[in-house]
Design an enzyme around this catalytic site. Sequence first.
Site, PDB file in Angstrom:
ATOM      1  N   ALA A  76       0.899  -1.164   0.083  1.00 41.43           N
ATOM      2  CA  ALA A  76      -0.022   0.041  -0.133  1.00 41.43           C
ATOM      3  C   ALA A  76       0.868   1.360  -0.067  1.00 41.43           C
ATOM      4  O   ALA A  76       0.504   2.308  -0.563  1.00 41.43           O
ATOM      5  CB  ALA A  76      -0.909  -0.100   1.118  1.00 41.43           C
ATOM      6  N   THR A  77       1.981   1.150   0.526  1.00 48.06           N
ATOM      7  CA  THR A  77       2.991   2.396   0.569  1.00 48.06           C
ATOM      8  C   THR A  77       3.173   2.696  -0.888  1.00 48.06           C
ATOM      9  O   THR A  77       3.077   4.060  -1.264  1.00 48.06           O
ATOM     10  CB  THR A  77       4.286   2.058   1.159  1.00 48.06           C
ATOM     11  OG1 THR A  77       4.039   1.650   2.609  1.00 48.06           O
ATOM     12  CG2 THR A  77       5.205   3.107   1.300  1.00 48.06           C
ATOM     13  N   GLN A 184      -6.617  -0.752   5.353  1.00 47.07           N
ATOM     14  CA  GLN A 184      -6.983  -1.299   6.607  1.00 47.07           C
ATOM     15  C   GLN A 184      -8.905  -1.587   6.487  1.00 47.07           C
ATOM     16  O   GLN A 184      -9.250  -2.403   7.059  1.00 47.07           O
ATOM     17  CB  GLN A 184      -7.170  -0.455   7.622  1.00 47.07           C
ATOM     18  CG  GLN A 184      -5.630   0.174   8.199  1.00 47.07           C
ATOM     19  CD  GLN A 184      -5.366  -1.056   9.206  1.00 47.07           C
ATOM     20  OE1 GLN A 184      -5.826  -2.103   9.845  1.00 47.07           O
ATOM     21  NE2 GLN A 184      -3.823  -1.010   9.401  1.00 47.07           N
ATOM     22  N   SER A 204      -3.161  -3.469   0.376  1.00 49.53           N
ATOM     23  CA  SER A 204      -2.186  -4.412   0.872  1.00 49.53           C
ATOM     24  C   SER A 204      -2.413  -5.796   1.143  1.00 49.53           C
ATOM     25  O   SER A 204      -3.539  -6.098   1.713  1.00 49.53           O
ATOM     26  CB  SER A 204      -1.700  -3.695   1.927  1.00 49.53           C
ATOM     27  OG  SER A 204      -0.397  -4.232   2.732  1.00 49.53           O
ATOM     28  N   ALA A 205      -1.594  -6.955   1.207  1.00 53.53           N
ATOM     29  CA  ALA A 205      -2.162  -8.127   1.407  1.00 53.53           C
ATOM     30  C   ALA A 205      -1.653  -8.539   2.756  1.00 53.53           C
ATOM     31  O   ALA A 205      -2.468  -9.281   3.315  1.00 53.53           O
ATOM     32  CB  ALA A 205      -1.042  -9.075   0.405  1.00 53.53           C
ATOM     33  N   HIS A 206      -0.656  -7.915   3.440  1.00 54.66           N
ATOM     34  CA  HIS A 206      -0.123  -8.517   4.805  1.00 54.66           C
ATOM     35  C   HIS A 206      -1.066  -7.952   5.908  1.00 54.66           C
ATOM     36  O   HIS A 206      -1.059  -8.210   7.083  1.00 54.66           O
ATOM     37  CB  HIS A 206       1.081  -8.029   4.970  1.00 54.66           C
ATOM     38  CG  HIS A 206       1.434  -6.623   5.547  1.00 54.66           C
ATOM     39  ND1 HIS A 206       1.620  -6.293   6.710  1.00 54.66           N
ATOM     40  CD2 HIS A 206       1.651  -5.764   4.710  1.00 54.66           C
ATOM     41  CE1 HIS A 206       1.876  -5.007   6.812  1.00 54.66           C
ATOM     42  NE2 HIS A 206       2.062  -4.468   5.437  1.00 54.66           N
ATOM     43  N   CYS A 328       3.425   2.092  12.797  1.00 49.07           N
ATOM     44  CA  CYS A 328       4.283   3.009  11.732  1.00 49.07           C
ATOM     45  C   CYS A 328       5.099   4.227  12.427  1.00 49.07           C
ATOM     46  O   CYS A 328       5.817   4.771  12.007  1.00 49.07           O
ATOM     47  CB  CYS A 328       3.210   3.397  10.597  1.00 49.07           C
ATOM     48  SG  CYS A 328       2.061   2.317  10.695  1.00 49.07           S
TER      49      CYS A 328
END
Length: 385
Positions: A76-77, A184, A204-206, A328
């Site tokens: 996602a970043t 999220q 994002s996958a994680h 973060c």
Amino acid sequence: MNKRPLYFDYAATTPVDERVIKVMVECLGFNGNFGNPASSSHAFGQQARQSVEQARRQVAELVGAQPEQIVWTSGATESNNLALKGVAQARGIAGGHIITSQIEHKAILDTAKQLQDAGIAVTFLVPDADGLITPQAVSEAMREDTFLVSLMLVNNELGTVNDIPAIGQVVRNRGALFHVDAAQGAGKVAIDLAEWPVDLMSFSAHKLYGPKGIGALYVGLRTQQRLLAQIHGGGHEGGLRSGTLATHQIVAMGEAFALAAASFDEEKALIVGLRERLLKQLLGIAGVRLNGSPTQRIPHTLSLTFSEGEFNSTALLASIAFSATSACNSASNAPSHVLLALGHDARAASRTIRLSLGRFTTEQDIDQAAQLIKAACASAPAFWQ
Ligand SMILES: *Cc1c(COP(=O)(O)O)cnc(C)c1O
């Protein structure tokens, strides 16, 4: 080996689901699906390409998008960077105005500041007392030269959910593009990109039981030709993101998103039950406060501020893994920018913990965590009782 702490930090990352691990490792060895998806001339490449395209359909399916609107990234970043810088640079003119908020993830805040340095005006909206960005606040901030609005679906520290369809309508009426960071939100909130007025969305996958290092950016119809690639070399992904596709990561993300779709209702009910069980035990503690809207939220993430006193979160971390601010921010040890934006001072922020629940949380975990937290409060000065 020491006993591991209870895991209450699913919002920072999730373990990879065993079913996802299985399809992932099948893409690695010589007997597996290891080919380069760009090697279209032989069977190894063709098989890998098929798997990549199936994963693209699985990701698109969860969020109501078309497969060809999904671009693979490293997370996602990177998706956020591609969305913001890509849109800003594709305009080919200097200046202009972007709207975002003070409670975005650093991947948005730092990218927006970068664009600010490059001469683009940026408005960082202040959330309301519930931690929400209202359509009205966005409407009031819109300028003649606003070309992009970027807001998150679910806040990573609070678990609050913005009304993205309503905000999107405001943005679209004014002709700007709308990017949403849904890292999220995916798999926890029903997302329908076929209906929502959203032009770009980051995944994002994680955060959803897939591996780290893989994500995607949804690029809607209105954004095509209005997004400039940030990584060049080979023209993969329609020229938007070059680099050999990481088949094992992509297949894993596809599987993770398919599992989330299949168990969406069931999982939500489970987490709601666990959240209720936890809150019932914790809200008895004097002075404890739940941050963010009590209603417009996902059940998975709880930000709790304990009242004045020596709430010893450091000691608690030995037995419960949670986020003291946001994973973060933890590297910098600064008070959470989200809590400061909500009007908390640094001391209140230091008495705040984020507990996040997930697929592998059990009732036993909940009861043990509640006991430990209550004990941490009981050992604080007398006004706790
Ligand atoms: C985790 C997270 C990111 C970053 O995602 P990565 O895949 O780890 O780069 C971005 N935005 C939000 C809201 C997040 O929670």
